[in-house]
Design a protein around this motif. Sequence first.
Motif, PDB file in Angstrom:
ATOM      1  N   ILE A  17      75.510  22.941  32.872  1.00  0.00           N
ATOM      2  CA  ILE A  17      76.794  23.852  32.479  1.00  0.00           C
ATOM      3  C   ILE A  17      77.195  24.720  33.571  1.00  0.00           C
ATOM      4  CG2 ILE A  17      76.736  26.006  30.913  1.00  0.00           C
ATOM      5  CD1 ILE A  17      75.174  24.652  28.858  1.00  0.00           C
ATOM      6  N   ALA A  18      76.313  25.124  34.364  1.00  0.00           N
ATOM      7  CA  ALA A  18      76.462  26.096  35.536  1.00  0.00           C
ATOM      8  C   ALA A  18      77.712  25.277  36.442  1.00  0.00           C
ATOM      9  CB  ALA A  18      75.571  26.690  36.242  1.00  0.00           C
ATOM     10  N   ILE A  19      77.269  24.144  36.782  1.00  0.00           N
ATOM     11  CA  ILE A  19      78.576  23.199  37.369  1.00  0.00           C
ATOM     12  C   ILE A  19      79.710  22.809  36.897  1.00  0.00           C
ATOM     13  CG2 ILE A  19      78.649  21.307  39.026  1.00  0.00           C
ATOM     14  CD1 ILE A  19      77.006  23.598  40.069  1.00  0.00           C
ATOM     15  N   TYR A  20      79.567  22.152  35.526  1.00  0.00           N
ATOM     16  CA  TYR A  20      80.471  21.803  34.848  1.00  0.00           C
ATOM     17  C   TYR A  20      81.192  22.394  33.592  1.00  0.00           C
ATOM     18  CZ  TYR A  20      79.183  17.731  37.708  1.00  0.00           C
ATOM     19  OH  TYR A  20      78.839  16.875  38.895  1.00  0.00           O
ATOM     20  N   GLY A  21      80.612  23.373  33.172  1.00  0.00           N
ATOM     21  CA  GLY A  21      80.999  24.388  32.149  1.00  0.00           C
ATOM     22  C   GLY A  21      81.051  23.686  30.787  1.00  0.00           C
ATOM     23  N   TYR A  22      82.200  23.392  30.154  1.00  0.00           N
ATOM     24  CA  TYR A  22      82.158  22.825  28.981  1.00  0.00           C
ATOM     25  C   TYR A  22      81.546  21.500  28.776  1.00  0.00           C
ATOM     26  CZ  TYR A  22      84.437  21.429  24.560  1.00  0.00           C
ATOM     27  OH  TYR A  22      84.900  20.969  23.327  1.00  0.00           O
ATOM     28  N   ASP A  23      81.935  20.633  29.857  1.00  0.00           N
ATOM     29  CA  ASP A  23      81.347  19.510  29.866  1.00  0.00           C
ATOM     30  C   ASP A  23      80.022  19.433  29.949  1.00  0.00           C
ATOM     31  OD1 ASP A  23      83.997  18.601  29.796  1.00  0.00           O
ATOM     32  OD2 ASP A  23      83.786  16.937  31.356  1.00  0.00           O
ATOM     33  N   GLY A  24      79.004  20.109  30.654  1.00  0.00           N
ATOM     34  CA  GLY A  24      77.647  20.161  30.756  1.00  0.00           C
ATOM     35  C   GLY A  24      77.250  20.557  29.415  1.00  0.00           C
ATOM     36  N   PHE A  25      77.852  21.562  28.581  1.00  0.00           N
ATOM     37  CA  PHE A  25      77.148  21.940  27.076  1.00  0.00           C
ATOM     38  C   PHE A  25      77.165  20.929  26.157  1.00  0.00           C
ATOM     39  CE2 PHE A  25      77.973  24.181  23.050  1.00  0.00           C
ATOM     40  CZ  PHE A  25      76.569  24.829  23.246  1.00  0.00           C
ATOM     41  N   LEU A  26      78.137  19.746  26.384  1.00  0.00           N
ATOM     42  CA  LEU A  26      78.063  18.545  25.532  1.00  0.00           C
ATOM     43  C   LEU A  26      76.541  17.845  25.543  1.00  0.00           C
ATOM     44  CD1 LEU A  26      81.415  17.089  26.609  1.00  0.00           C
ATOM     45  CD2 LEU A  26      80.913  18.093  24.747  1.00  0.00           C
ATOM     46  N   TYR A  27      76.053  17.868  26.424  1.00  0.00           N
ATOM     47  CA  TYR A  27      74.605  17.476  26.546  1.00  0.00           C
ATOM     48  C   TYR A  27      73.748  18.191  25.354  1.00  0.00           C
ATOM     49  CZ  TYR A  27      74.889  14.984  30.779  1.00  0.00           C
ATOM     50  OH  TYR A  27      75.102  13.956  31.841  1.00  0.00           O
TER      51      TYR A  27
END
Length: 541
Positions: A84-94
Motif C-alpha cells: 500500500i505504501a508503494i502502490y497505494g490503491y493497488d496494494g490495498f487490493l491484497y
Amino acid sequence: MTSALITAATTDVSTEVGNPWANIGIFLVFVAVTLFAVVRASRKTKTATDFYAGGRSFTGTQNGTAIAGDYLSAASFLGIVGAIAIYGYDGFLYSIGFLVAWLVALLLVAEMLRNTGKFTMADVLSFRLRQRPVRIAAATSTLAVSIFYLLAQMAGAGALVSLLLGIDSKLGQSLVIAIVGVLMIFYVFIGGMKGTTWVQIIKATLLLIGVGIMSIWLLALFGFNFSAMLGEAVTTAGNPAVLDPGLQYGASALSKIDFLSLGLALVLGTAGLPHVLMRFYTVPTAKEARKSVVWAICLIGGFYLCTLVLGFGAAAMLGPEVISNAPGGQNSAAPLLAYELGGTILLGIIAAVAFATILAVVAGLTITASASFAHDIYGEVIKKGKLDTAGEMRAGRATVVVVGILAILGGIGAQGQNVAFLVALAFAVAASANLPTIIYSLFWKRFTTRGALWSMYGGLITSITLIVFSPVMWGAETSFFPDVDLALYPLTNPGIVSIPLSFILGWLGSVTSKATEDPAKQAEMEVRSLTGVGAEKATDH
C-alpha cells in the motif's frame, strides 16, 4: 502536516533503525513467554488427537482468534503495508482479496469439513472415494502449498531482521532464517497443535493491539482526518496516481489480466489452504466451528482496515523512496513507520509482534505438513491404518524436522521477494489443487476418484509449472534468477489458467470414469457434512 514530518521521514533511517539490542531483547521476551506456553501444553499432548487437533478442546472464540493468528501472516503485516505504501490503491487490493476470501470459507467449507473429517483435508476428500490414491494426492498438494507459504514467512523473517539489526549480508540473513526455523521446529515438535494454538492466540492478540495502537496514533497525527493523510501521501510520493487504480496492475492489458489472476487466487485460495482448514478440527462441535469463522472474520476484517491506515500513513510520513531503499525493501514499511512514530520502544514491540507473526504461522504450516505426511501417507497408506497413536506421533515429529529444514533452505533462496506476493502464489496453488476437489466432494454426488486425481494433480502441476516458467522465476529484477530470461508464461500469477482448468479436469475425469463410488458412503458423507450426525465417531483415534 508539515514539513517537520517530511524532514523526519527523509532522514536516513534505513541504515540503522532503533537499538538492535532493544529490538532483540523485546523479541526474546516474547519467545520466552511462548516457549512457556508450548512446554506447558506439551504435558497434555498424549495422543494423535492431542498432537494434530489439540484434543478438540478449544472454544469457538479461542479457535477464531487462533485462526486469525494463523491467517494474519508476515504477508499481511509486512507485505501488504509495504504494498500500500508503494502502490497505494493497488496494494490495498491484497487486503480486499484476503478478507473476501473468508466468505467463501465460511459459506462453503468450514462447517462441512469439520463434520466430515478427522485431522486433515485428505480425510474429507477420501471419505467416499478410494483411500490410497486420493490420500497420496491430497498429501502431496498439502505439502506443496505448505512449502510455498513457508517460503514467504521465512523471506519475511530475513527482511525484518536485516532491517532491525542492520544486517545487509546474505550470510547474516540466512543465519537469522535458520534460527527462526529451529524455533519453529521446537514449538511444533514439543507442543503439537495445543502449543501451536496458544502461540497463535498470543500472537494474534499482540498483533491486533499493535496495529490498533499504531493506526489510532497515525490518525491522531492527522487530526483523525483520513483525507489529510491521503493528501500527505500524494505530496510525499510526488505522484497523485498513488490514489488511483492501476499503479501496479494498470500499465497494460497484460498487467490487468495478471491482476484478475491474482484476485481469483486470493478469493478462492483461503478455502483450500490446508493449515487454515486444519484449524476447524480443533473444536468439539459444528456450532463452535461456525463461531470460529465469525470471530476470525471480525478480527481479520479489523486488521485489514488498519493496514489501509498503516500503508498510507507510511507513504505520508516516509515516502516510497525511503521504504524501497531500506534493508528489506517493501517489507520494511511497518517497522520503519513504528520507529518514526514511537522510536526504539515501539519499533521493538512491533518487531517482536512481526517475529511472533512469522513464528506462529510457520508453526501452523509445519504441523499441517506433519499431519499430512504422518497421518495420511505413513499412517493410512503405508501402514494401512494399523499404526498406533505413539507411532503416528513419532512419524509426525520426524516430519516436522524434515519440513523445517526444507523451509529454512527455501527461505534462504527466497530472500528479497515481497512476502505478500509469495503468499499469493501459495493461494494460487491451494485454489488450483485443493478447492475444486473439496467443492466437488462436498456437493457433487457423481464425483469420482478419477475426477479427484485429475483435479488435484492437474491443478497442482499446472500452477507450479506456470510459476516455474513465469517472471517470478526468470528475467525480472525481483525474480529468483534475474539475469536469465526463461519466462514462457507472461503472468506472475497462474490462477486465471490453473483454477478453471482444475475444475474442468475434475468434471471431465468424473464423467469419463466407468467406476462408480459407494452410494452408501455418499449418503453418509452428505448426512454427516450437513447435520454433523456421526461426526463425533471420527474424533476417536
